[in-house]
Design a protein around this motif. Structure first.
Motif, short mmCIF file in Angstrom:
data_model
loop_
_atom_site.label_atom_id
_atom_site.label_comp_id
_atom_site.label_asym_id
_atom_site.label_seq_id
_atom_site.Cartn_x
_atom_site.Cartn_y
_atom_site.Cartn_z
N ARG A 52 0.84 -1.21 0.00
CA ARG A 52 0.00 0.00 0.00
C ARG A 52 0.87 1.26 0.00
N LYS A 151 -2.77 6.93 1.08
CA LYS A 151 -2.48 7.25 2.48
C LYS A 151 -1.40 8.33 2.47
N TYR A 155 -3.55 14.91 5.91
CA TYR A 155 -4.66 14.30 6.65
C TYR A 155 -5.64 15.33 7.19
N GLU A 184 -16.11 6.22 5.73
CA GLU A 184 -15.25 5.63 6.76
C GLU A 184 -15.22 6.56 7.95
N GLY A 187 -9.99 7.69 11.28
CA GLY A 187 -8.77 6.88 11.25
C GLY A 187 -9.05 5.40 11.25
N ILE A 211 -6.23 -2.43 5.76
CA ILE A 211 -5.65 -3.76 5.81
C ILE A 211 -6.37 -4.60 6.87
N THR A 212 -6.71 -3.96 7.97
CA THR A 212 -7.47 -4.67 9.01
C THR A 212 -8.84 -5.08 8.46
N THR A 248 -5.47 -0.56 12.10
CA THR A 248 -4.26 -1.18 12.63
C THR A 248 -4.12 -0.91 14.14
#
Ligand code: PMP
Length: 290
Positions: A52, A151, A155, A184, A187, A211-212, A248
């Motif tokens: 990623r 990513k 931010y 989403e 974070g 990823i989680t 994560t």
């Protein structure tokens, strides 16, 4: 934080780890990053995080001046050198130092740094009792403006929503897309359960491909839970049986209230708890050893 930071090819003392004020990562948020966990001296889903990172970099046409294998090595070395059995690793690649002015061509060498430290977690009570979150008035970046898949070091979109959450006394906030679909949280990714099915926002809505979340979807499928990717309206979250966040740092955390209203019966749901147990089995056993 750990004692030693990997910075541009060397391990330096954390107190001396500094980047230039002319770094475009600092001046413009021009760069990419990853947050990675290790459990029991094993880095969880390291290859996925590196993939990623390189994809994010490619999306902003930033060429990382280090191969993936070498990068993987440096990450495990950073954990080792800081004697961390369970750690959190922040990996950052910036555009590097250049002149003032946006032009990325002004920056000759990207800066790379890796910080490893102890993870600071949500209090255990949140996992047992669940989290109360809110809906932010800040919309998630439109994928055609700054794709949330990237990513990047920029931010502010998430930070504005986080401020909104804090102002409402919550730790997390749901971010909707510009056209009103659930994207989403600031974070974390958001998933829900309705009639035994796991439902997650369709990719086209625009969110980080967590990823989680990917691990959880796979776990669900392996455990006979049907998974549906769809455009989710807020009403559907309010009428869901269960809701939870993945990330994560957070792992899997139940959501029991949104904007003061109960989700389901206001306690962490069965499917969420089952997925949490399965997830914790994995983190304790799988990963890149160091
Ligand atoms: N969405 C956003 C905006 C994030 O920053 C993160 C990571 N903290 C996530 C989702 C979760 O992604 P992952 O599971 O890969 O950590």
């Amino acid at each position: 934080m750990g004692e030693k930071v990997f910075l541009n090819g060397k391990f330096v003392d954390a107190k001396d780890a500094a980047v230039s004020v002319f770094d475009h990562g600092v001046l413009y948020g021009d760069g990419v990053f990853e947050g990675i966990r290790s459990y029991n001296r094993k880095v969880f889903r390291l290859t996925e995080h590196l993939d990623r990172l390189y994809e994010s970099a490619q999306s902003i046409r930033l060429k990382i001046p280090m191969g993936k294998e070498d990068f993987l090595d440096k990450i495990t070395q950073t954990l080792k050198i800081n004697e961390l059995d369970d750690g959190y690793v922040r990996v950052v690649v910036t555009r590097g130092a250049g002149d003032l002015g946006l032009d990325p061509r002004k920056c000759k060498t990207p800066a790379i740094f890796i910080i490893a430290g102890k993870i600071s977690l949500y209090p255990e009570a949140f996992y047992e009792k669940g989290l109360a979150i809110v809906v932010s008035k800040i919309k998630r970046n439109h994928p055609e403006s700054l794709n949330p898949k990237i990513k990047s070091l920029n931010y502010l979109n998430n930070i504005l929503a986080k401020i909104d959450a804090i102002d409402s006394g919550a730790e997390e906030a749901i971010m909707l897309s510009v056209d009103g679909y659930v994207a989403e949280c600031t974070g974390d990714n958001i998933l829900m359960v309705k009639n035994g099915r796991l439902i997650t926002p369709e990719r086209s809505v625009g969110a980080l491909e967590g990823i989680t979340q990917g691990v959880v979807i796979k776990l669900a499928e392996e455990n006979g839970i049907e998974v549906e990717h769809k455009k989710i309206l807020l009403d559907e979250v309010f009428s869901a049986d269960e809701c939870f966040l993945t990330g994560t740092a957070a792992e899997i955390i139940p959501v029991v209230k949104i904007d003061g209203k109960n989700v389901g019966n206001g306690i962490p749901g069965e499917v969420t708890q089952k997925l949490r147990r399965k997830f914790r089995e994995l983190t304790g056993t799988e990963g890149t050893a160091y």
